[in-house]
Structure formats: C-alpha cells, structure tokens
Design an enzyme around this catalytic site. Structure first.
Site, PDB file in Angstrom:
ATOM      1  N   HIS A   1      -3.224   3.485  11.538  1.00 51.10           N
ATOM      2  CA  HIS A   1      -3.905   3.611  10.250  1.00 51.10           C
ATOM      3  C   HIS A   1      -2.980   3.289   9.101  1.00 51.10           C
ATOM      4  O   HIS A   1      -3.340   2.630   8.139  1.00 51.10           O
ATOM      5  CB  HIS A   1      -4.414   5.046  10.063  1.00 51.10           C
ATOM      6  CG  HIS A   1      -5.641   5.318  10.825  1.00 51.10           C
ATOM      7  ND1 HIS A   1      -5.836   6.454  11.547  1.00 51.10           N
ATOM      8  CD2 HIS A   1      -6.745   4.568  10.985  1.00 51.10           C
ATOM      9  CE1 HIS A   1      -7.009   6.411  12.114  1.00 51.10           C
ATOM     10  NE2 HIS A   1      -7.581   5.279  11.795  1.00 51.10           N
TER      11      HIS A   1
ATOM     12  N   CYS B   1      -9.823 -13.768  13.844  1.00 50.52           N
ATOM     13  CA  CYS B   1     -10.035 -12.667  12.902  1.00 50.52           C
ATOM     14  C   CYS B   1      -9.094 -11.498  13.164  1.00 50.52           C
ATOM     15  O   CYS B   1      -9.231 -10.451  12.562  1.00 50.52           O
ATOM     16  CB  CYS B   1     -11.490 -12.205  12.927  1.00 50.52           C
ATOM     17  SG  CYS B   1     -11.988 -11.511  14.491  1.00 50.52           S
TER      18      CYS B   1
END
Ligand code: PEP
Ligand code: MG
Length: 580
Positions: free
Chosen positions: A196, A514
C-alpha cells in the site's frame, strides 16, 4: 535486496539498498516516525468486565471516527484503503474475540492488543494483499489502545522545514495524508514494491524507497540522498553526491516545466510518429479529472474492486452504473478499459466473503497459497450473478453516456485468466450482455504460452506485469524480503511479454500493458519493442514516459528489446537496453 549500509572508502557516506518507487530523486534531512506506543502489559482487570467492554467499544468508535476524518481528507485509493481499515476496526468477529478475552479476565488494553494481534496473524497467514492488511490492522489497534489510554496517536512528525520520512512501514492513513509541501521523500524498512505504501506513494508522486531492511539504521537528522531510480539511499552523502543529486532534481524540474510549456497533452508517440496511446490506471472516478489534466488519452485499467473495498454487501447494478458512468463521462470519445472485479484472496471484498459464506474479509476460506487460489475470474465464476450484474451495470453506463452523442469507447476485460477456455467463457458472457469489445488480462504465464489461442477469441489482451512477474518468478509480490524478484526487467518476464506481443501482431489485435512496468520510462520503450500497442500507468508517470518514447524510433525500440531479451538478469537487461 535490503542490505547493510556499506561505507565508502573516501568519505563517511553509506549506502542502503531497497526498491525504488518511481524515478525521482530527493535530498534532505531525515525525520524518524515515532516509535509505536509500548505493548500493554499482561494483566487482569478488577472484575468489572462490562465496564472494560464499554471502554473498548468507546475506544473503537473513537478510532473509527479519527480514521473517518482522515478518509475525508484523502482521495482515490488512499480513501478506499482507510475506509477498509474502518471496516476492520468495526468487524463483529474481532469485537467478539476481544470481549471473550475481557470475560476471561484480561484488561481492556491487553485484550485489544491480543485480539487484534491474533487477527493480524490470520491475515498474515493468508498471504498476498491480505497480509498487507495486517499492517493496516496494526495501525487500527494502536489507535484503539491510544484511545483507551486517553493519549494522542503518534503520527507523522510535524516540522516547519521539508524532510525525508523514515519508518518501519506506514499505515495507509499516514501515506494518504502526507503533507506534500513538507515530505520530500519516503523510506521504509519493510514493504514490497506493490505494498500500500508503494502504491499510494506512486499515486501521490512522492519519491520513495521501500524494503531497505529491518536492521537498516538511519539517524534522526541525518542527511540522505534518496534515488528511487536505483533504489539506493546514500546516508551522509559527500558534497559532490549532494551536488549531483541537486543537479538531477533541477534537470527533472526543468524537463517537467518544458513539457507543460510545450504541451503535456501531446499524444503518446515514438520519434518516427508511431502512435502509442498513453492511458491512466484509475481506482475511482475521483482520480479521473487529474488523469485528464496530466494528459491521459483514456483509461487502460479501472480497478473496479477498489470502488467497493469497504462495501459490506454487493453493490447494486444502479450503484455500479453510477460510478462507471462518472468515469466514462470524463473520457468522451476516448477509450476506457474497465476490469471486472479482481476479487479473491488478494483483494478483500467483504461482500464476496459473505457470498461465499466462509472466510474473513472476502478470503474464500483458508487457502495455503492464496495467490494461487480462487481469485480474479475464478472467484467471479464462483459468483456468476455478481459478474453478470457488473457487466450489465457497465452496459447501462455506456448506454447512459451514449446519449451525450460522444460517449467513451468502453472496453471490458477479465482479471487472472489462464487460457482459451476461460477467455471464451468471459468473452461470450460479456458479448451476450451487449458489450462489444471484450478482452482479458495476461497475468498468468500460461496465458502467454497460449496467447495465439486466446487472441483468436478475445478482442485484446492487457498485460498485468505485476502479477505476471510474481507468477513467472514464483515470488509473492507483497513480501519485502522477496522484493528483488518483483522486477519486470527479468528476461523471463520480457520473453513472456514478447510471446503475447507477437501473438497480438499476428492476430492484428491490440496488446496493452497496465502493470507498474509501463510507468518505468526505459522499460516502456522496451515493452513497445516487444509489441505493446498502448501503455497504461499511474497518471503521475505519464509525462516521463511520453518524453522517453518521443526520443526513440520503433526500430530503436526493437533493438533495445532484443538486447534486453538476450540478457541473463534483470540488471543486465536494464544495462543492455540502455546501451543498445
Ligand atoms: C497487474 O497485476 O499488473 C495489474 C495491473 O493488476 P493488479 O496490480 O491490480 O493486480
Ligand atoms: Mg494483477
């Protein structure tokens, strides 16, 4: 790899090695994240279990309110992650566990500490992104204990001058809210390149190096050079090293200014005019406007699961339609690639867990190897109603925006697809619902090996280099100690990408990228040389990638790709591509 500081013979500088996030460089003085509060000592309460439980309930509420206030100040993925932490704080199973410990005589503080720790361990055992959630839960636990003690939680240090923050790891709430006018850079001892901390740092454009190792020592106030491109932290640099870094910062800033002056919004293209559309990776409609400002020519990946991380029940078709239409509205006349929910072991969707009626926070029951478990398209196939609802919501959103006369061009794709049979399942389902352009993500090496079969069915393939790398090298992408494996420059990963690029060229169908690899400008050139026809990335990376592509011809990109493919390590591939 995380390493011990290595002294330089000629001066007092030392180097620490980690994994860089982005390519920027920062120079500054270090402020250390304060030590977490002391662990509550084991002990028994005076016998009033009801009072202890009431105190815990108040403290949990206070912690949830603090987090909600922080979430309101964050945006995009940062907000979604904090909201997910609030859900965890209020989880009834966790409350029951803490209450049972208090009933057995344990003090409120200790019961919270032990209860949260036990849940953290369960999450860590599940591995993948759920293991990352253990860090988030640790932050919630600290907040609840601080509220019980009636003290403030120690957060990011305050300073009048800009600084580089050094921490073991940061809670998402801290990363999402770092004051960008003060924090020049971020260094963490733990965390991998897709933790994160790293994802949020990248989204906010903060130079960062993660995973420098648990034992790495940097003193408060020390001057450091943080070079994200090489993943090296120079502690106590020489004057020459500082001057060199400051020069690079000035060059970067001048380039950024020049790009804005010359039109940041130029379309992505090689020096010979070959068009390579540059698209944005988005986690929510709130990020769309900024992506357009930074020149995104569309969306290459909308991570729809991030929209519903905090949802306790499956979102309705109408709710989904509203969110998708909001994204589509920002990209009139442009391509928007939406990924079906990438749920399962590594992406905690509570409502999927509830639908499964087993598991915690969306984990489909206990899996010893959750990254190899029921995730992505596999999880959706186990919940076909959820998948058809999502595809219908997308069709409705597209029809709704079509009424404007200049709708976005909606493409949909499935995550974690293994082969032609899974491709056929998804493509037929989506086409039956009326979605015209349907593709799959290439994240599992098996798909690369049968890319010709897949492209005979799908309209396009989009390569997710984050997962493709983790599966090619059998290294959990979220583990700090394995961070060096998560390197898409590895020739094995490049060869898999080439298989897909070649299959795309043979079939005359688009092959996008991506994963985070597309955000590395030098690698972006190589990916184009391997056959990528578009690149999608965190919007903050668009400018650098656009500039790098504009400097090479397609022929040169092919030569660089060939050189990288022939190398025998990721480092050698980088060097070979740079020299070719
Ligand atoms: C990938 O795996 O590269 C990808 C783009 O998907 P995610 O990072 O969301 O798993
Ligand atoms: Mg993926």
């Amino acid at each position: 790899m995380p390493a011990m500081a290595q002294g330089h013979p000629d001066h007092g500088a030392a180097e620490l090695h980690g994994v860089g996030v982005g390519r920027s460089i920062a120079v500054g003085r270090v402020l250390l994240m304060p030590e977490p509060p002391a662990e509550p000592a084991p002990g028994s309460h005076g016998g009033d279990a009801a009072a202890e439980k009431a105190a815990v309930a108040d403290a949990v509420r206070a912690a949830a309110e603090q987090l909600a206030a922080l979430a309101a100040r964050a945006d995009g993925p940062g907000r979604a992650v904090i909201e997910a932490a609030i859900q965890m704080a209020e989880d009834p199973m966790l409350a029951d566990d803490v209450a049972a410990r208090i009933d057995a005589g344990t003090t409120a503080e200790r019961a919270v500490f032990e209860g949260f720790r036990s849940f953290q361990r369960q999450l860590a055992d599940l591995g993948g992104d759920l293991a990352e959630r253990a860090t988030d839960l640790a932050d919630v636990s600290r907040r609840v204990i601080a509220a019980l003690r009636g003290v403030a939680v120690a957060g990011v240090p305050e300073s009048d001058t800009a600084f580089i923050l050094v921490a073991d790891d940061l809670a998402p709430a801290d990363t999402a809210l770092l004051d960008l006018t003060k924090v020049l850079g971020l260094i963490t001892r733990g965390g991998g390149p897709t933790s994160h901390t790293a994802i949020l740092a990248r989204a906010r454009g903060i130079p960062a190096i993660v995973g420098i190792g648990a034992d790495a020592v940097i003193a408060e106030g020390a001057r450091v050079v943080l070079d994200a491109a090489s993943g090296i932290v120079i502690v106590d640099p020489s004057d020459d090293q500082v001057a060199d870094a400051e020069n690079r910062i000035a060059v970067e800033a001048a380039r950024a200014m020049a790009r804005i002056a010359e039109g940041t919004l130029a379309e992505g293209a090689l020096a010979d005019g070959t068009r390579i559309p540059l698209l944005a990776n988005l986690g929510s409609p709130a990020e769309a406007a900024r992506a357009v400002e930074l020149g995104a020519e569309g969306v290459g990946l909308l991570r729809t699961e991030l929209l519903f991380l905090d949802a306790a029940t499956a979102p309705t078709v109408a709710e989904q339609q509203r969110q998708y239409a909001e994204v589509l509205a920002h990209f009139a006349g442009k391509k928007v690639v939406v990924r079906a929910l990438d749920a399962g072991a590594d992406k905690p969707l509570r409502f999927l867990g509830h639908a499964c009626e087993h598991g915690y926070l969306g984990a489909p029951g206990h899996e010893d190897n959750p990254a190899l478990g029921q995730r992505g398209l596999r999880a959706l196939r186990a919940h076909p109603g959820l998948l058809t609802d999502q595809l219908r919501a997308l069709k409705n959103a597209h029809d709704e925006t079509a009424a404007t006369g200049n709708p976005a061009e909606l493409w949909v794709m499935a995550p974690m697809v293994a082969d032609a049979a899974e491709t056929r399942y998804f493509v037929e389902l989506a086409r039956d619902i009326g979605l015209p352009t349907v593709g799959v993500m290439a994240e599992i090496p098996s798909l690369a090996l049968v890319a010709d079969q897949v492209l005979a069915i799908a309209d396009f393939v989009s390569i997710g280099t984050n997962d493709l790398t983790q599966y090619a090298l059998a290294a959990d992408r979220t583990l700090g100690p394995l961070a060096s494996y998560q390197d898409p420059w590895h020739p094995a990963v490049l060869r898999l990408i080439k298989l897909i690029g070649d299959a795309g060229a043979a079939a005359g169908k688009p092959v996008g990228i991506c994963g985070e690899a597309a955000a590395d400008p030098a690698l972006a050139v190589v990916l184009v040389g391997l056959g990528a026809t578009s690149l999608s990335m965190a919007p903050a990376a668009l400018g650098d990638v656009r500039a790098e592509l504009a400097a090479v011809t397609w022929e040169r990109a092919r030569v660089k790709a060939a050189a990288a493919l022939a190398a025998d390590s990721a480092a050698a591939a980088r060097a070979a591509a740079a020299e070719a």
